[in-house]
Design a protein around this motif. Structure first.
Motif, PDB file in Angstrom:
ATOM      1  N   SER A   1       3.076  -9.459   1.250  1.00 35.90           N
ATOM      2  CA  SER A   1       4.367  -9.665   1.809  1.00 35.90           C
ATOM      3  C   SER A   1       4.161 -10.561   3.213  1.00 35.90           C
ATOM      4  CB  SER A   1       5.068  -8.353   2.212  1.00 35.90           C
ATOM      5  OG  SER A   1       4.389  -7.427   3.160  1.00 35.90           O
TER       6      SER A   1
ATOM      7  N   TYR B   1       5.316 -14.517   2.918  1.00 36.16           N
ATOM      8  CA  TYR B   1       6.578 -14.968   3.226  1.00 36.16           C
ATOM      9  C   TYR B   1       7.322 -14.468   4.495  1.00 36.16           C
ATOM     10  CZ  TYR B   1       7.640 -10.684   0.687  1.00 36.16           C
ATOM     11  OH  TYR B   1       7.842  -9.411  -0.038  1.00 36.16           O
TER      12      TYR B   1
ATOM     13  N   CYS C   1      13.261  -9.622   1.717  1.00 37.01           N
ATOM     14  CA  CYS C   1      12.816 -11.046   1.712  1.00 37.01           C
ATOM     15  C   CYS C   1      13.769 -11.977   2.074  1.00 37.01           C
ATOM     16  CB  CYS C   1      12.433 -11.255   0.336  1.00 37.01           C
ATOM     17  SG  CYS C   1      11.863 -12.952  -0.241  1.00 37.01           S
TER      18      CYS C   1
ATOM     19  N   TRP D   1      11.512 -17.315  -0.125  1.00 39.66           N
ATOM     20  CA  TRP D   1      10.424 -17.243  -1.089  1.00 39.66           C
ATOM     21  C   TRP D   1       9.862 -18.424  -1.549  1.00 39.66           C
ATOM     22  CZ3 TRP D   1       7.989 -16.427  -5.691  1.00 39.66           C
ATOM     23  CH2 TRP D   1       6.859 -15.506  -6.043  1.00 39.66           C
TER      24      TRP D   1
ATOM     25  N   ASN E   1       6.650  -9.746  -3.827  1.00 43.01           N
ATOM     26  CA  ASN E   1       7.891 -10.001  -3.411  1.00 43.01           C
ATOM     27  C   ASN E   1       8.421  -8.253  -3.368  1.00 43.01           C
ATOM     28  OD1 ASN E   1      10.323 -11.001  -2.204  1.00 43.01           O
ATOM     29  ND2 ASN E   1      11.307 -11.790  -4.089  1.00 43.01           N
TER      30      ASN E   1
ATOM     31  N   TRP F   1      15.385  -7.944  -1.951  1.00 35.38           N
ATOM     32  CA  TRP F   1      16.049  -9.199  -1.248  1.00 35.38           C
ATOM     33  C   TRP F   1      16.876  -8.736  -0.110  1.00 35.38           C
ATOM     34  CZ3 TRP F   1      14.350 -13.860  -2.414  1.00 35.38           C
ATOM     35  CH2 TRP F   1      13.534 -13.925  -3.736  1.00 35.38           C
TER      36      TRP F   1
END
Length: 784
Positions: A343, A346, A356, A359, A387, A390
């Protein structure tokens, strides 16, 4: 009264339907048998025309239906107990699907005050399988079905009563929680007083078993992201399988399936057969496995527990640090073939709720001033890229100026893409900077903490399917991490999912006493559905100076983690500090090009270990005992691993999970030359965590009255890996062993020939990748 169509159907089936080893069913009406099963196997189902059903093994009822079934609709719970859910009709039929020929018995229900809302509950029995499939179908759908409890269900079929089974002890294993159902798994005795069974969104398959091999597996069979198990009550609870209770509307013709699967071959073989059935039912293909560089070759990992997790070298960026890491393993000839970015790459912390936000590996950042694409073009190393969930304010959502459809959850601050083009574009971007495996982490939080996934009946499946479609389009693979059992099962419909994490983060070793290596049970579940288990990163050197976890943090069990990693059959990912990579230990898992030397299947806990967990140490070892094997032609080479053993225990050949061939031998990796005749293997408290036991079992081969025991490449964790030993052929005059290697690699193969220890070194030429070891009639050893 039994309807006429059922009478005719039963008569027709009784004449024409012939079972091989599967089962049909016994049917009772008004206390009388009106249809008898055509099979006489151990596993049977008895149906009653009032909607009841009973599943028995050797004439003892293991599972009986609960007193009533129900359906929630129109803001009300309709039940057969109070006759608000009305059984209008029963019927039977036969047909064929991907599993072969089946018989059905259908129960047609409607609501007492709403005849337009109907549900068909159907039982399938198969000619080729000892299993019962329970199907729910809603021809007209249903409305206003949800309740204020996401861990319940709004329909119930099947619904089983938890009850005692006399006279034998029956144990159970209930998978649950994250890391492929591992973190909250429960063992116990199955009886009326059983209280602890995982249910709700986090629940997984239930395995019931006795110690004679009889095993039942209860699980979802389809619609994995929209169905659940509810445990209703305490003692004598009902286990209700149905649509998850957060769903407020069921669309017309929606259907979901559940299964009770039987085997008399024990837990491991039952789970393997159950998984094979599900793979066939869903038609999953495994074409991408051979291209999965991250699980085929050695990889370097930088996730939670690795040295470079959210830290870099002093005064350097991640871009510079990674280039230095690559220089270090090139200098030391450690053949890492891919890298993992977690992680930190990003910057997950930037998001509104630490999700996130963006990305994009092509975009320069403070971590990669020249972008990930620059690193890839200068190294050629493929990437596994992490990832998490979101963030609600992600730049990709149309609501925040992006180009893609996202579903937002204002309460939790998370979002979810609902747009195939988004995934296509995301992975197309990834091809430019080396993306090979997309690691979808935080699956449990994305599910538990995101209301739309628990209220929209189709969203979960659509989300994971769109992700899979894009990965397939660009020849990428997917790894699931922090997954619930429902995600593991959903992978049956998503070809690019090839691997899954089955333990907590390596960093948790230092929080919870070094237990992160215990994956023998969770690997049974994941490998049964065709996924490669992954242990996570590990250190190969015990002390890593200035590591980010604290000055007192050490890992004294480096050999244990190295061994467990290769035995999973999945990715192997050391994550040491520059200058501290233990090449000798790393190379025990691979060849000189980094190809992992694995067994033929992942190592899993032997059945007796699970018996002991559920029923007590009188039934199995008090500790961890796993087995695996390599199959080469007609020969089977076994591996037994034991650690943290508290009491002496003898592992018999029939408990080992593989065929122990006549006149076999075994040896310990701690004493290569001491090879003993194989009768059984006794393990004791000398098999500790710090000094685990590892035994190799190999069959004797006779050549002109001479006994040859092939010990293999003893310097490796798996000395008889099919990635190294490709063939074994014997004729009247010679024994030949085919080897795969790489140019200029030295491979040493050991034998016990007429009780004398022999070794031959095979030196591969500059352009050579195949060699053959030969033993002739005079017992001369050659390699060419």
């Amino acid at each position: 009264m039994l309807n006429q169509s059922l009478k005719l159907s039963i008569f027709f089936l009784g004449v024409t339907f012939f079972c091989v080893h599967g089962l049909s069913y016994d049917l009772i009406n008004d206390g009388k048998y009106i249809h008898r099963s055509l099979t006489d196997g151990k596993f049977k189902i008895l149906l009653v025309t009032n909607g009841s059903y009973f599943l028995s093994i050797e004439n003892k009822t293991w599972l009986a239906s609960s007193p009533g079934t129900f359906l929630r609709a129109n803001g009300f719970k309709y039940s057969t107990i109070d006759k608000t859910l009305i059984l209008n009709q029963t019927s039977s039929s036969s047909g064929n699907d991907t599993l072969g020929r089946y018989q059905t018995f259908k129960l047609h229900y409607s609501l007492y005050n709403d005849p337009t809302t109907i549900v068909d509950y159907t039982i399938y029995t198969y000619e080729n399988y000892d299993m019962v499939r329970f199907s729910q179908k809603f021809p007209n759908g249903a409305r206003r079905t949800s309740i204020n409890n996401f861990d319940s269900v709004l329909s119930a079929f099947p619904s089983f009563k938890v009850q005692s089974i006399y006279p034998q002890d029956v144990g159970y294993l209930s998978f649950g929680g994250m890391m492929a159902g591992d973190m909250e798994k429960i063992y116990g005795k199955w009886n009326y007083l059983t209280l602890n069974i995982n249910d709700g969104i986090g629940a997984g398959p239930i395995v019931m078993f006795d110690t004679s091999g009889n095993t039942l597996i209860i699980s979802q069979m389809s619609e994995f992201m929209s169905t659940s198990l509810q445990k209703e009550g305490r003692s004598g609870a009902n286990l209700n399988y149905g649509v998850m209770s957060g769903v407020d509307q069921i669309p017309a013709n929606y259907s979901a399936d559940f299964v009770v699967f039987y085997s008399d071959k024990g837990i491991n073989k039952a789970m393997k057969a159950w998984g094979d059935m599900l793979i066939k039912f869903h038609g999953k293909k495994f074409n991408l496995v051979s291209n999965d560089v991250t699980s085929k070759y050695l990889s370097y990992w930088m996730d939670n527990g690795a040295y470079y997790y959210w830290i870099t070298e002093n005064g350097k960026t991640y871009q510079d640090t990674i280039m230095d890491i690559i220089s270090d393993f090139n200098k030391n000839k450690i053949p890492f073939r891919s890298l993992q970015y977690d992680s930190w790459w990003y910057g997950a912390q930037r998001g509104f709720r630490q999700g996130c936000y963006e990305w994009n590996g092509n975009k320069p950042s403070d971590r990669f001033p020249q972008s990930l694409e620059y690193v890839f073009k200068n190294t050629g190393l493929p990437i596994t890229a992490h990832n998490k969930f979101w963030d609600i304010k992600t730049i990709y959502a149309k609501q925040y100026g992006g180009n893609y459809n996202f579903v937002l959850d204002q309460f939790t601050g998370k979002s979810l893409p609902d747009d195939q083009k988004f995934w296509d574009d995301l992975f197309l971007n990834g091809t430019r900077w080396g993306l090979s495996t997309y690691e979808q982490d935080w699956l449990n939080h994305q599910t538990f903490d995101f209301t739309p996934l628990m209220s929209d009946i189709a969203l979960g499946k659509r989300w994971l399917t769109q992700m899979g479609n894009a990965a397939l389009k660009f020849n990428m693979t997917l790894q699931y991490c922090m997954s619930l059992s429902r995600h593991v099962l959903q992978s049956l419909e998503i070809e690019p999912v090839t691997q899954v994490r089955v333990t907590n983060d390596y960093a948790t070793n230092w929080q919870y006493g070094g237990q992160q290596w215990r994956l023998g049970v969770s690997s049974i579940f994941s490998s049964s559905v065709g996924l490669m288990p992954f242990k996570d990163v590990y250190w190969t050197t015990a002390v890593q100076s200035e590591n980010p976890y604290g000055p007192k943090i050490v890992n004294p069990n480096t050999e244990l983690y190295s061994l467990v990693s290769i035995l999973t059959g999945g990715p192997v990912g050391p994550g040491d500090k520059i200058g501290l990579m233990n090449r000798t230990l790393i190379m025990k898992s691979c060849n000189d090009e980094g190809l992992l030397l694995k067994p033929s299947r992942p190592a899993t806990a032997i059945d007796a270990q699970i018996y002991a967990k559920a029923l007590g140490v009188a039934y199995g070892p008090n500790g961890e005992v796993w087995s695996t094997y390599t199959k080469i032609g007609n020969f089977t080479f076994g591996i037994i691993f034991a650690a943290d053993i508290k009491l002496s225990y003898t592992v018999l050949p029939e408990q080992m999970g593989f065929e122990v061939q006549n006149e076999s031998y075994f040896w310990s990796f701690r004493n290569y030359a001491r090879v003993k005749p194989m009768k059984n293997i006794t393990i004791d408290n000398e098999c500790t965590i710090n000094k685990f036991c590892l035994f190799h079992i190999t069959p004797a081969i006779t050549l002109n009255n001479n006994q040859i025991v092939l010990l293999g490449e003893q310097e490796k964790w798996v000395p008889m890996s099919p990635q190294r030993i490709t063939s074994i052929n014997k004729n009247t005059n010679a024994l030949t062993i085919g080897l795969d290697g790489v140019p200029e690699e030295k491979v040493s193969i050991s034998f016990l020939i007429n009780q004398a220890f022999k070794k031959i070194d095979c030196n591969f030429g500059v352009n050579q990748r195949k060699m053959t070891v030969s033993i002739d009639e005079k017992l001369n050893l050659t390699c060419s």
